[in-house]
Write a protein that holds these residues in place. Structure first.
Motif, PDB file in Angstrom:
ATOM      1  N   PHE A  52     -13.326  17.206 -39.685  1.00 38.17           N
ATOM      2  CA  PHE A  52     -12.389  17.717 -39.002  1.00 38.17           C
ATOM      3  C   PHE A  52     -12.328  17.377 -37.814  1.00 38.17           C
ATOM      4  O   PHE A  52     -12.826  18.345 -37.093  1.00 38.17           O
ATOM      5  CB  PHE A  52     -11.420  18.266 -39.952  1.00 38.17           C
ATOM      6  N   ASP A  54     -10.623  17.863 -35.118  1.00 32.48           N
ATOM      7  CA  ASP A  54      -9.410  18.092 -34.378  1.00 32.48           C
ATOM      8  C   ASP A  54      -9.053  19.504 -34.729  1.00 32.48           C
ATOM      9  O   ASP A  54      -8.412  20.303 -34.101  1.00 32.48           O
ATOM     10  CB  ASP A  54      -8.508  17.350 -34.327  1.00 32.48           C
ATOM     11  N   ILE A  55      -9.891  20.513 -36.134  1.00 34.84           N
ATOM     12  CA  ILE A  55      -9.595  21.296 -36.388  1.00 34.84           C
ATOM     13  C   ILE A  55     -10.406  22.150 -35.113  1.00 34.84           C
ATOM     14  O   ILE A  55     -12.033  22.307 -35.307  1.00 34.84           O
ATOM     15  CB  ILE A  55      -9.800  21.766 -38.070  1.00 34.84           C
ATOM     16  N   LYS A  57     -12.994  25.019 -34.745  1.00 33.28           N
ATOM     17  CA  LYS A  57     -14.236  25.929 -35.263  1.00 33.28           C
ATOM     18  C   LYS A  57     -13.912  27.334 -34.970  1.00 33.28           C
ATOM     19  O   LYS A  57     -13.471  28.164 -35.984  1.00 33.28           O
ATOM     20  CB  LYS A  57     -15.255  25.833 -34.529  1.00 33.28           C
ATOM     21  N   PHE A  59     -10.725  30.201 -34.900  1.00 34.45           N
ATOM     22  CA  PHE A  59      -9.248  30.783 -34.607  1.00 34.45           C
ATOM     23  C   PHE A  59      -8.736  31.494 -35.417  1.00 34.45           C
ATOM     24  O   PHE A  59      -8.674  32.267 -35.970  1.00 34.45           O
ATOM     25  CB  PHE A  59      -8.613  29.330 -35.206  1.00 34.45           C
ATOM     26  N   GLU A  76      -3.236  25.952 -43.348  1.00 40.45           N
ATOM     27  CA  GLU A  76      -3.338  24.215 -43.957  1.00 40.45           C
ATOM     28  C   GLU A  76      -4.020  23.090 -42.656  1.00 40.45           C
ATOM     29  O   GLU A  76      -4.258  22.421 -43.293  1.00 40.45           O
ATOM     30  CB  GLU A  76      -1.887  23.733 -44.600  1.00 40.45           C
ATOM     31  N   ASP A  77      -3.657  23.916 -42.001  1.00 37.41           N
ATOM     32  CA  ASP A  77      -3.854  22.798 -40.743  1.00 37.41           C
ATOM     33  C   ASP A  77      -5.808  23.369 -40.194  1.00 37.41           C
ATOM     34  O   ASP A  77      -5.935  23.000 -39.745  1.00 37.41           O
ATOM     35  CB  ASP A  77      -2.848  23.323 -39.853  1.00 37.41           C
ATOM     36  N   LYS A  78      -5.964  24.540 -40.772  1.00 42.57           N
ATOM     37  CA  LYS A  78      -6.694  24.680 -40.370  1.00 42.57           C
ATOM     38  C   LYS A  78      -8.516  24.902 -41.515  1.00 42.57           C
ATOM     39  O   LYS A  78      -9.649  24.917 -41.658  1.00 42.57           O
ATOM     40  CB  LYS A  78      -6.835  26.246 -40.031  1.00 42.57           C
ATOM     41  N   LYS A  79      -7.512  24.474 -42.658  1.00 42.46           N
ATOM     42  CA  LYS A  79      -8.094  24.052 -44.260  1.00 42.46           C
ATOM     43  C   LYS A  79      -8.966  25.353 -44.648  1.00 42.46           C
ATOM     44  O   LYS A  79      -9.919  25.247 -45.339  1.00 42.46           O
ATOM     45  CB  LYS A  79      -9.458  23.308 -44.073  1.00 42.46           C
ATOM     46  N   SER A  93     -13.118  28.621 -47.082  1.00 50.00           N
ATOM     47  CA  SER A  93     -12.886  27.008 -46.566  1.00 50.00           C
ATOM     48  C   SER A  93     -12.422  26.424 -47.647  1.00 50.00           C
ATOM     49  O   SER A  93     -12.588  26.906 -49.250  1.00 50.00           O
ATOM     50  CB  SER A  93     -14.500  26.707 -46.219  1.00 50.00           C
ATOM     51  N   THR A 151     -14.801  29.471 -38.464  1.00 51.54           N
ATOM     52  CA  THR A 151     -15.895  28.274 -39.163  1.00 51.54           C
ATOM     53  C   THR A 151     -17.428  27.866 -39.366  1.00 51.54           C
ATOM     54  O   THR A 151     -17.615  27.288 -40.459  1.00 51.54           O
ATOM     55  CB  THR A 151     -14.995  26.918 -38.940  1.00 51.54           C
TER      56      THR A 151
END
Ligand code: FES
Length: 163
Positions: A52, A54-55, A57, A59, A76-79, A93, A151
């Motif tokens: 992913f 675009d996520i 690392k 945030f 959700e957008d960062k999983k 995660s 992450t």
């Protein structure tokens, strides 16, 4: 001898059987080509769900007061899911450890929609094919008081932060 001469010297049956052979050869090559394309597509496609790019690392997830004991927020957008229990704050995660699909929470379990893996509330595998538990991630606090999840920093299962 030209091809026309060669065909003139053959019977209609031979010409027809050669055409059938050519047709069957074409069909076989086509089927083999299609099968190889399918396999190649599968090989190229399956390793990618875990990526992913675009996520971010690292945030921000909010402030300490956003996470009272019992709080649970899914980013959700960062999983990632972030919770606080009596032991502290922690992040897990939501990326399945099998092939990288995104798990969702149902009745206290994390379930993967792709191949049916199930994880308990701490991310430990209850049902495979996932080979290992969901990853726990480092949570820390910036000098301005905001909380961040990193992450890239995996921490042992059960790690809680008394922030
Ligand atoms: S990707 Fe989750 S079980 Fe296969």
């Amino acid at each position: 001898m030209s091809n026309v001469d060669a065909v003139k010297g053959t019977s209609a049956y031979e010409v027809e059987s050669m055409s059938r052979r050519d047709f069957l050869t074409t069909v076989v090559y086509g089927a083999v080509g299609a099968a190889l394309s399918f396999v190649l597509f599968g090989l190229l496609r399956f390793p990618k769900p875990a990526l992913f790019p675009d996520i971010p690392k690292i945030f921000k997830i909010g402030r300490v007061e956003d996470f009272p004991v019992g709080a649970e927020k899914i980013f959700e957008d960062k999983k990632v899911i972030v919770r606080r229990d009596a032991g502290g704050l922690f992040a897990i995660s939501l990326i399945c450890t099998h092939l990288g699909c995104i798990v969702s929470k149902h009745a206290g379990l994390f379930e993967c929609p792709c191949h049916g893996s199930k994880f308990d509330e701490n991310g430990k595998v209850k049902i495979g094919p996932a080979p290992k538990a969901l990853e726990w991630l480092k949570v820390s606090q910036l000098p301005d008081g905001k909380l961040i999840v990193d992450t890239m920093r995996k921490v042992p299962i059960g790690t809680r932060y008394a922030i």
